[in-house]
Design an enzyme around this catalytic site. Structure first.
Site, PDB file in Angstrom:
ATOM      1  N   ARG A  51       0.506  -1.031  -0.074  1.00 30.19           N
ATOM      2  CA  ARG A  51      -0.107  -0.293  -0.200  1.00 30.19           C
ATOM      3  C   ARG A  51       0.998   1.530  -0.056  1.00 30.19           C
ATOM      4  O   ARG A  51       0.367   2.049  -0.943  1.00 30.19           O
ATOM      5  CB  ARG A  51      -0.707  -0.063   0.896  1.00 30.19           C
ATOM      6  CG  ARG A  51      -2.330  -0.879   1.079  1.00 30.19           C
ATOM      7  CD  ARG A  51      -3.797   0.244   1.948  1.00 30.19           C
ATOM      8  NE  ARG A  51      -3.195   0.485   2.711  1.00 30.19           N
ATOM      9  CZ  ARG A  51      -3.738  -0.510   3.732  1.00 30.19           C
ATOM     10  NH1 ARG A  51      -4.451  -1.508   3.770  1.00 30.19           N
ATOM     11  NH2 ARG A  51      -3.107  -1.053   5.357  1.00 30.19           N
ATOM     12  N   LYS A 146       3.034 -19.007   7.265  1.00 29.19           N
ATOM     13  CA  LYS A 146       1.689 -19.493   8.263  1.00 29.19           C
ATOM     14  C   LYS A 146       1.429 -18.113   8.455  1.00 29.19           C
ATOM     15  O   LYS A 146       2.100 -17.504   8.770  1.00 29.19           O
ATOM     16  CB  LYS A 146       2.389 -20.518   8.649  1.00 29.19           C
ATOM     17  CG  LYS A 146       3.420 -19.449   9.727  1.00 29.19           C
ATOM     18  CD  LYS A 146       4.498 -20.430  10.963  1.00 29.19           C
ATOM     19  CE  LYS A 146       3.455 -20.550  12.290  1.00 29.19           C
ATOM     20  NZ  LYS A 146       4.601 -19.649  13.595  1.00 29.19           N
ATOM     21  N   HIS A 176       8.862 -22.755   7.709  1.00 31.05           N
ATOM     22  CA  HIS A 176      10.102 -22.600   6.908  1.00 31.05           C
ATOM     23  C   HIS A 176      11.095 -23.226   7.708  1.00 31.05           C
ATOM     24  O   HIS A 176      12.050 -23.752   7.293  1.00 31.05           O
ATOM     25  CB  HIS A 176      11.010 -20.820   7.461  1.00 31.05           C
ATOM     26  CG  HIS A 176      11.141 -20.480   8.959  1.00 31.05           C
ATOM     27  ND1 HIS A 176       9.872 -20.324   9.995  1.00 31.05           N
ATOM     28  CD2 HIS A 176      11.930 -20.670   9.584  1.00 31.05           C
ATOM     29  CE1 HIS A 176       9.828 -20.280  11.574  1.00 31.05           C
ATOM     30  NE2 HIS A 176      11.621 -20.951  11.319  1.00 31.05           N
ATOM     31  N   LYS A 180      15.121 -25.497   6.841  1.00 34.39           N
ATOM     32  CA  LYS A 180      16.447 -25.350   7.405  1.00 34.39           C
ATOM     33  C   LYS A 180      17.625 -26.695   7.054  1.00 34.39           C
ATOM     34  O   LYS A 180      16.928 -27.417   6.798  1.00 34.39           O
ATOM     35  CB  LYS A 180      16.506 -25.250   8.931  1.00 34.39           C
ATOM     36  CG  LYS A 180      15.241 -24.460   9.333  1.00 34.39           C
ATOM     37  CD  LYS A 180      15.591 -24.537  10.953  1.00 34.39           C
ATOM     38  CE  LYS A 180      14.623 -22.859  11.204  1.00 34.39           C
ATOM     39  NZ  LYS A 180      15.231 -22.104  12.076  1.00 34.39           N
ATOM     40  N   GLU A 214      13.239 -22.108  22.783  1.00 33.81           N
ATOM     41  CA  GLU A 214      14.089 -20.754  22.372  1.00 33.81           C
ATOM     42  C   GLU A 214      14.273 -19.483  23.787  1.00 33.81           C
ATOM     43  O   GLU A 214      13.488 -19.749  24.878  1.00 33.81           O
ATOM     44  CB  GLU A 214      12.588 -20.328  21.404  1.00 33.81           C
ATOM     45  CG  GLU A 214      12.547 -20.357  20.256  1.00 33.81           C
ATOM     46  CD  GLU A 214      11.357 -19.568  19.966  1.00 33.81           C
ATOM     47  OE1 GLU A 214      11.567 -18.956  18.604  1.00 33.81           O
ATOM     48  OE2 GLU A 214      10.427 -20.101  19.951  1.00 33.81           O
ATOM     49  N   ASP A 233       1.346 -21.615  17.317  1.00 34.56           N
ATOM     50  CA  ASP A 233       2.633 -20.970  16.889  1.00 34.56           C
ATOM     51  C   ASP A 233       3.566 -22.134  16.571  1.00 34.56           C
ATOM     52  O   ASP A 233       4.296 -21.860  15.503  1.00 34.56           O
ATOM     53  CB  ASP A 233       2.887 -20.200  17.580  1.00 34.56           C
ATOM     54  CG  ASP A 233       3.923 -19.422  16.932  1.00 34.56           C
ATOM     55  OD1 ASP A 233       3.846 -18.771  16.238  1.00 34.56           O
ATOM     56  OD2 ASP A 233       5.023 -19.333  17.413  1.00 34.56           O
ATOM     57  N   HIS A 238       5.808 -26.639  12.656  1.00 37.10           N
ATOM     58  CA  HIS A 238       6.902 -26.657  13.142  1.00 37.10           C
ATOM     59  C   HIS A 238       7.348 -28.280  13.002  1.00 37.10           C
ATOM     60  O   HIS A 238       8.139 -28.877  12.783  1.00 37.10           O
ATOM     61  CB  HIS A 238       7.945 -25.838  13.270  1.00 37.10           C
ATOM     62  CG  HIS A 238       7.632 -24.453  13.282  1.00 37.10           C
ATOM     63  ND1 HIS A 238       7.672 -24.038  11.549  1.00 37.10           N
ATOM     64  CD2 HIS A 238       7.650 -23.420  13.452  1.00 37.10           C
ATOM     65  CE1 HIS A 238       7.773 -22.908  11.424  1.00 37.10           C
ATOM     66  NE2 HIS A 238       7.151 -21.954  12.482  1.00 37.10           N
ATOM     67  N   LYS A 329       8.963 -20.531  24.997  1.00 41.42           N
ATOM     68  CA  LYS A 329       9.873 -19.486  24.604  1.00 41.42           C
ATOM     69  C   LYS A 329      10.451 -19.311  26.281  1.00 41.42           C
ATOM     70  O   LYS A 329      10.275 -19.530  27.589  1.00 41.42           O
ATOM     71  CB  LYS A 329       8.781 -18.270  24.718  1.00 41.42           C
ATOM     72  CG  LYS A 329       7.834 -18.502  24.191  1.00 41.42           C
ATOM     73  CD  LYS A 329       8.743 -18.141  22.555  1.00 41.42           C
ATOM     74  CE  LYS A 329       7.960 -17.360  20.933  1.00 41.42           C
ATOM     75  NZ  LYS A 329       8.620 -17.985  19.467  1.00 41.42           N
TER      76      LYS A 329
HETATM   77  C1  BG6 Z   1       7.447 -19.232  13.900  1.00 35.35           C
HETATM   78  C2  BG6 Z   1       6.883 -18.638  14.971  1.00 35.35           C
HETATM   79  O1  BG6 Z   1       7.339 -19.740  13.051  1.00 35.35           O
HETATM   80  O2  BG6 Z   1       9.064 -19.557  14.855  1.00 35.35           O
HETATM   81  C3  BG6 Z   1       8.002 -17.964  16.439  1.00 35.35           C
HETATM   82  O3  BG6 Z   1       5.604 -17.492  14.963  1.00 35.35           O
HETATM   83  C4  BG6 Z   1       8.948 -18.854  16.325  1.00 35.35           C
HETATM   84  O4  BG6 Z   1       7.335 -17.811  17.891  1.00 35.35           O
HETATM   85  C5  BG6 Z   1       9.929 -18.730  15.294  1.00 35.35           C
HETATM   86  O5  BG6 Z   1       9.810 -17.551  17.190  1.00 35.35           O
HETATM   87  C6  BG6 Z   1      11.243 -19.635  15.446  1.00 35.35           C
HETATM   88  O6  BG6 Z   1      11.544 -20.411  14.643  1.00 35.35           O
HETATM   89  P1  BG6 Z   1      13.139 -19.765  13.889  1.00 35.35           P
HETATM   90  O7  BG6 Z   1      14.475 -20.380  12.639  1.00 35.35           O
HETATM   91  O8  BG6 Z   1      14.406 -19.009  14.751  1.00 35.35           O
HETATM   92  O9  BG6 Z   1      13.071 -21.644  15.402  1.00 35.35           O
END
Ligand code: BG6
Length: 482
Positions: A51, A146, A176, A180, A214, A233, A238, A329
């Protein structure tokens, strides 16, 4: 080690949401790196569309800033050459503004890819206009991110929108984690070696642990996160993908549908999870960091920032082998790993006083990508037969030399796969729906009970009950450490 970069065919890539956070942090830096590596052809074009009222020059300046922040080692001549491939068209996703101009920018005879780096609420509008303005053809690719829905119903609705406008073979749903390097390595390790596969079943494997820990909190994105929680999430996507790759049957070939068919079978074979096999947690505050509820700006939040669970897979290979998953987290360290713990030798010829010794295969996904296999040896020196477990260590950076230290970002691989037209590392619509079909009843059950997540200390391994989940079974988690 010689790097073999095979350039992809020329392309026009339109990034809807081209001024957004994902474009800045991930998509554009990934394209830049591929450009520098020589994989992106010189005449490929990237068009940002959003936009904001920018022109080509304005967008180039925006991308320069993004690269300065996210690829600090970028060299000026490379940046100059890369931004030459960029353009920008302001578009109104729900109106008519900009669309004719965008259509004019598309060239014939090159691959067209459309990256919908926007909220799912816009997928339908964008898909419709791509057709209406004659930009999409049977060979175009659509990339989506996602969250792909927040439950089965919304995921089905999104799939309907996309499949109504494009063929499934044109849709690239990104998780993603699949891009990796070490995640791809799971398949190489399992199916490229004869060593592991004969032991890869409940007869020899005691249990498998998958941890994605994390250290970051949810500050800054609390609004989104509080409506999702760790289950939506991280687990539904993942961790589920990691579980599939570790548990699936060998596909007949490394081909998109062969691989995805096998992953789908794993999801469909998952047992329902009893509520006492799920532990949910929320991190507490410290002197320097806020609590989950403060970060989420919701003092009464029941959303989990940590989850641990014990799963079973009902098929011949895995019946009887538990899979323990956890993610959270603000934990002790950033560390993602898969641990395959093999069973004890059936009989010890060395006597009971030597204790038990187990082979453990640890696949460290990030950071310090690598693998170790604990093997039992004789402790060196005189004094009889004493046994000792030592790791055979294959840290990739050490084993593969300097090139391995530069592990490419997942997005580099995935975006090039989009251009190559290879869907192996992308989720198929039925896989996503199956994962939600498994997730939904678990969330519904804890919502119906008003389940309250347990507090856990920032910098810890999660709530006590998560440790108990394994202790009760006479097992223990591997320590979370980098
Ligand atoms: C994302 C989540 O898909 O993946 C995040 O929404 C998370 O909450 C992240 O922190 C982790 O990705 P990576 O590549 O840092 O392990």
């Amino acid at each position: 080690m010689v790097s073999r970069v095979i350039p992809v065919d020329s392309f026009d890539l339109v990034i809807f949401g081209g001024t957004g956070d994902l474009a800045r942090r991930k998509i554009l830096p990934a394209l830049f790196r591929r450009f520098v590596a020589g994989q992106m052809p010189e005449d490929a074009r990237i068009v940002g569309a959003a936009r904001s009222d920018l022109d080509d020059e304005g967008y180039r300046a925006f991308v320069r800033e993004a690269l300065a922040e996210f690829v600090p080692k970028a060299e000026a001549p490379d940046v100059d050459a890369f931004v030459g491939a960029l353009g920008y068209v302001p578009v109104d996703a729900r109106g008519t503004n900009g669309w004719e101009e965008l259509a004019k920018r598309m060239r014939d005879g090159v691959i067209r890819a459309f990256y919908l780096s926007v909220g799912p609420g816009l997928f339908g509008d964008l898909a419709e206009r791509l057709h209406q303005y004659g930009m999409a053809d049977a060979d175009s690719r659509i990339v989506v991110e996602k969250p792909f829905g927040r439950d089965l119903e919304s995921a089905k609705a999104l799939n309907e929108v996309l499949v109504g406008a494009f063929d499934e073979s044109q849709i690239y749903r990104i998780d993603h984690y699949l891009g990796k390097e070490t995640v791809q390595n799971l398949m190489a390790v399992r199916f490229g070696n004869v060593l592991f596969e004969p032991l890869w079943n409940s007869q020899y494997v005691d249990h498998i642990q998958i941890t994605v820990a994390e250290t970051v909190g949810v500050g800054g994105r609390g609004g989104y996160y509080d409506k999702s929680g760790a289950m939506r999430d991280m687990v539904q996507n993942h961790l589920m993908q990691l579980l599939c790759l570790i548990a699936m049957e060998p596909p007949s070939k490394f081909d998109p549908d062969a691989v995805r068919d096998e992953k789908l079978k794993v999801i469909r074979a998952l047992d329902p999870v009893a509520h006492h096999h799920i532990v949910r947690g929320q991190y507490s505050e410290t002197k320097d960091t806020a609590s989950y509820r403060e970060d989420a700006e919701n003092p009464r939040s029941f959303t989990e920032s940590f989850i641990a669970m014990k799963l079973g897979i009902s098929n011949w290979r895995w019946a009887g082998t538990p899979f323990y998953l956890r993610t959270g987290k603000r934990l002790r360290a950033r560390s993602s790993e898969i641990v395959v713990v093999f069973k004890d030798a059936p009989h010890s010829i060395f006597g009971a006083d030597q204790g038990t010794h187990r082979n453990v295969l640890t696949i460290q996904l990030q950071p310090n990508e690598g693998m170790t296999l604990d093997v039992t040896i004789k402790e060196p020196g005189p004094g009889g037969m004493r046994l000792l477990d030592v790791p055979l260590d294959m840290t990739f950076a050490e084993a593969l030399g300097p090139e391995a230290e530069e592990v490419p970002d997942a997005y580099e691989r995935l975006i090039m796969d989009v251009i190559r037209g290879n869907q192996t590392l992308f989720m198929r619509g039925d896989e996503v729906e199956a994962a939600w079909a498994w997730t939904d009843p678990l969330i519904a059950a804890w919502q119906a009970r008003n389940d309250v997540p347990q507090p856990y200390d920032t910098g810890s391994s999660g709530p006590e009950d998560a440790l108990m989940l394994m202790h009760r079974d006479g097992r223990r988690w591997r320590d979370i450490r980098e």
